[in-house]
Motif scaffolding. Structure first.
Motif, PDB file in Angstrom:
ATOM      1  N   THR B   5       0.855  -1.187   0.000  1.00 16.64           N
ATOM      2  CA  THR B   5       0.000   0.000   0.000  1.00 16.64           C
ATOM      3  C   THR B   5       0.889   1.235   0.000  1.00 16.64           C
ATOM      4  OG1 THR B   5      -1.597  -1.231   1.305  1.00 16.64           O
ATOM      5  CG2 THR B   5      -1.924   1.133   1.151  1.00 16.64           C
ATOM      6  N   VAL B   6       0.798   2.005  -1.063  1.00 15.17           N
ATOM      7  CA  VAL B   6       1.603   3.220  -1.195  1.00 15.17           C
ATOM      8  C   VAL B   6       0.708   4.410  -0.891  1.00 15.17           C
ATOM      9  CG1 VAL B   6       3.049   4.601  -2.711  1.00 15.17           C
ATOM     10  CG2 VAL B   6       2.964   2.129  -3.008  1.00 15.17           C
ATOM     11  N   ASN B   7       1.156   5.238   0.019  1.00 15.90           N
ATOM     12  CA  ASN B   7       0.380   6.402   0.415  1.00 15.90           C
ATOM     13  C   ASN B   7       1.106   7.650  -0.051  1.00 15.90           C
ATOM     14  OD1 ASN B   7      -1.553   7.873   2.080  1.00 15.90           O
ATOM     15  ND2 ASN B   7      -1.813   5.800   2.959  1.00 15.90           N
ATOM     16  N   ILE B   8       0.468   8.428  -0.886  1.00 19.21           N
ATOM     17  CA  ILE B   8       1.123   9.583  -1.493  1.00 19.21           C
ATOM     18  C   ILE B   8       0.425  10.848  -1.010  1.00 19.21           C
ATOM     19  CG2 ILE B   8       1.700  10.717  -3.672  1.00 19.21           C
ATOM     20  CD1 ILE B   8       1.530   7.858  -4.927  1.00 19.21           C
ATOM     21  N   THR B   9       1.194  11.748  -0.421  1.00 20.71           N
ATOM     22  CA  THR B   9       0.612  12.999   0.082  1.00 20.71           C
ATOM     23  C   THR B   9       1.386  14.168  -0.502  1.00 20.71           C
ATOM     24  OG1 THR B   9       2.055  12.783   1.997  1.00 20.71           O
ATOM     25  CG2 THR B   9      -0.206  12.075   2.279  1.00 20.71           C
ATOM     26  N   LEU B  10       0.726  15.292  -0.624  1.00 24.28           N
ATOM     27  CA  LEU B  10       1.427  16.512  -1.014  1.00 24.28           C
ATOM     28  C   LEU B  10       2.382  16.909   0.103  1.00 24.28           C
ATOM     29  CD1 LEU B  10      -1.467  18.625  -2.529  1.00 24.28           C
ATOM     30  CD2 LEU B  10       0.526  17.776  -3.751  1.00 24.28           C
ATOM     31  N   LYS B  11       3.529  17.451  -0.257  1.00 25.00           N
ATOM     32  CA  LYS B  11       4.438  17.958   0.776  1.00 25.00           C
ATOM     33  C   LYS B  11       3.727  19.074   1.547  1.00 25.00           C
ATOM     34  CE  LYS B  11       8.750  17.117  -1.730  1.00 25.00           C
ATOM     35  NZ  LYS B  11       9.589  16.197  -0.967  1.00 25.00           N
ATOM     36  N   PRO B  12       4.082  19.218   2.836  1.00 21.50           N
ATOM     37  CA  PRO B  12       3.355  20.204   3.654  1.00 21.50           C
ATOM     38  C   PRO B  12       3.406  21.625   3.096  1.00 21.50           C
ATOM     39  CG  PRO B  12       4.719  18.788   5.035  1.00 21.50           C
ATOM     40  CD  PRO B  12       5.045  18.436   3.602  1.00 21.50           C
ATOM     41  N   SER B  13       4.459  21.960   2.347  1.00 21.12           N
ATOM     42  CA  SER B  13       4.583  23.329   1.835  1.00 21.12           C
ATOM     43  C   SER B  13       3.765  23.571   0.571  1.00 21.12           C
ATOM     44  CB  SER B  13       6.056  23.626   1.545  1.00 21.12           C
ATOM     45  OG  SER B  13       6.561  22.650   0.669  1.00 21.12           O
ATOM     46  N   VAL B  14       3.157  22.515   0.013  1.00 26.83           N
ATOM     47  CA  VAL B  14       2.418  22.660  -1.239  1.00 26.83           C
ATOM     48  C   VAL B  14       0.938  22.910  -0.941  1.00 26.83           C
ATOM     49  CG1 VAL B  14       1.762  21.489  -3.382  1.00 26.83           C
ATOM     50  CG2 VAL B  14       4.038  21.136  -2.416  1.00 26.83           C
ATOM     51  N   LEU B  15       0.392  23.932  -1.571  1.00 29.21           N
ATOM     52  CA  LEU B  15      -1.028  24.258  -1.391  1.00 29.21           C
ATOM     53  C   LEU B  15      -1.912  23.108  -1.870  1.00 29.21           C
ATOM     54  CD1 LEU B  15      -1.405  27.967  -2.534  1.00 29.21           C
ATOM     55  CD2 LEU B  15      -1.576  27.027  -0.224  1.00 29.21           C
ATOM     56  N   ASP B  16      -3.017  22.891  -1.182  1.00 30.85           N
ATOM     57  CA  ASP B  16      -3.919  21.794  -1.539  1.00 30.85           C
ATOM     58  C   ASP B  16      -5.343  22.327  -1.660  1.00 30.85           C
ATOM     59  OD1 ASP B  16      -5.353  19.512  -1.812  1.00 30.85           O
ATOM     60  OD2 ASP B  16      -4.844  18.654   0.133  1.00 30.85           O
ATOM     61  N   PRO B  17      -5.690  22.883  -2.823  1.00 33.58           N
ATOM     62  CA  PRO B  17      -7.022  23.491  -2.973  1.00 33.58           C
ATOM     63  C   PRO B  17      -8.162  22.476  -2.808  1.00 33.58           C
ATOM     64  CG  PRO B  17      -5.785  23.526  -5.058  1.00 33.58           C
ATOM     65  CD  PRO B  17      -4.846  23.027  -4.018  1.00 33.58           C
ATOM     66  N   GLN B  18      -7.921  21.223  -3.212  1.00 27.24           N
ATOM     67  CA  GLN B  18      -8.965  20.204  -3.055  1.00 27.24           C
ATOM     68  C   GLN B  18      -9.245  19.972  -1.562  1.00 27.24           C
ATOM     69  OE1 GLN B  18      -7.866  16.416  -4.784  1.00 27.24           O
ATOM     70  NE2 GLN B  18      -9.939  15.581  -4.576  1.00 27.24           N
ATOM     71  N   GLY B  19      -8.170  19.912  -0.775  1.00 27.83           N
ATOM     72  CA  GLY B  19      -8.333  19.755   0.673  1.00 27.83           C
ATOM     73  C   GLY B  19      -9.040  20.948   1.283  1.00 27.83           C
ATOM     74  N   LYS B  20      -8.671  22.143   0.805  1.00 27.42           N
ATOM     75  CA  LYS B  20      -9.299  23.374   1.303  1.00 27.42           C
ATOM     76  C   LYS B  20     -10.805  23.348   1.014  1.00 27.42           C
ATOM     77  CE  LYS B  20      -8.842  27.444   3.146  1.00 27.42           C
ATOM     78  NZ  LYS B  20      -8.690  27.422   4.608  1.00 27.42           N
ATOM     79  N   ALA B  21     -11.168  22.894  -0.183  1.00 24.38           N
ATOM     80  CA  ALA B  21     -12.588  22.825  -0.555  1.00 24.38           C
ATOM     81  C   ALA B  21     -13.319  21.841   0.357  1.00 24.38           C
ATOM     82  CB  ALA B  21     -12.729  22.401  -2.012  1.00 24.38           C
ATOM     83  N   ILE B  22     -12.686  20.708   0.651  1.00 23.99           N
ATOM     84  CA  ILE B  22     -13.309  19.729   1.549  1.00 23.99           C
ATOM     85  C   ILE B  22     -13.487  20.334   2.932  1.00 23.99           C
ATOM     86  CG2 ILE B  22     -12.825  17.576   2.794  1.00 23.99           C
ATOM     87  CD1 ILE B  22     -11.717  16.447   0.207  1.00 23.99           C
ATOM     88  N   GLN B  23     -12.458  21.031   3.400  1.00 23.40           N
ATOM     89  CA  GLN B  23     -12.559  21.631   4.738  1.00 23.40           C
ATOM     90  C   GLN B  23     -13.714  22.627   4.787  1.00 23.40           C
ATOM     91  OE1 GLN B  23      -9.509  24.451   5.879  1.00 23.40           O
ATOM     92  NE2 GLN B  23     -11.118  25.196   7.258  1.00 23.40           N
TER      93      GLN B  23
END
Lengths: 83, 83
Positions: B5-23
């Motif tokens: 199982t490979v888990n891929i996340t954006l680095k913390p310094s990279v903006l995540d508009p999809q995550g922002k929309a979910i929030q």
């Protein structure tokens, strides 16, 4: 603060063309040992602690994060460590 | 057979508009306790066992699965249980 990681996967009976493409790409790059690939989403939430945390997480998953018709989800709750 | 199982996340310094929309969606649905959401990918691979499994997994992640410029990845290897 809690860190909740929600893992959303397609149900086993649902076709996953994106996973199929990944599997074929890996095979053609020489990684013949890959028999199957399936792609899911993982959502990391930073959640303020409150009552009924787990029940609310389940509600969020059913209402917004996952599509229960075609997707399964599981989640883990841990203490948030702020870096 | 192994399940990787490979888990891929954006680095913390990279903006995540999809995550922002979910929030924001969760907040507006009444889940005010959500402070942050970040979205990543998880890829489940069924892998035939062979030599250098871990080294090959790392190679696959760097070459195809993740973009090491903006993404981090981690993976777990377990015995595959066929259902």
């Amino acid at each position: 603060m809690k860190k909740v990681t929600v893992n959303i996967t397609l149900k086993p009976s649902v076709l996953d063309p994106q996973g199929k493409a990944i599997q074929e790409s890996l095979n053609s790059l020489g990684y013949k040992e890959i028999q199957e690939a399936r792609v899911g989403k993982s959502i990391e939430l930073q959640v303020e602690e409150g009552p009924d945390l787990e029940a609310r997480i389940k509600e969020m998953c059913d209402k917004l994060l996952a599509n229960p018709v075609i997707e399964d989800y599981r989640y883990t709750v841990e203490e948030a460590v702020r870096s």
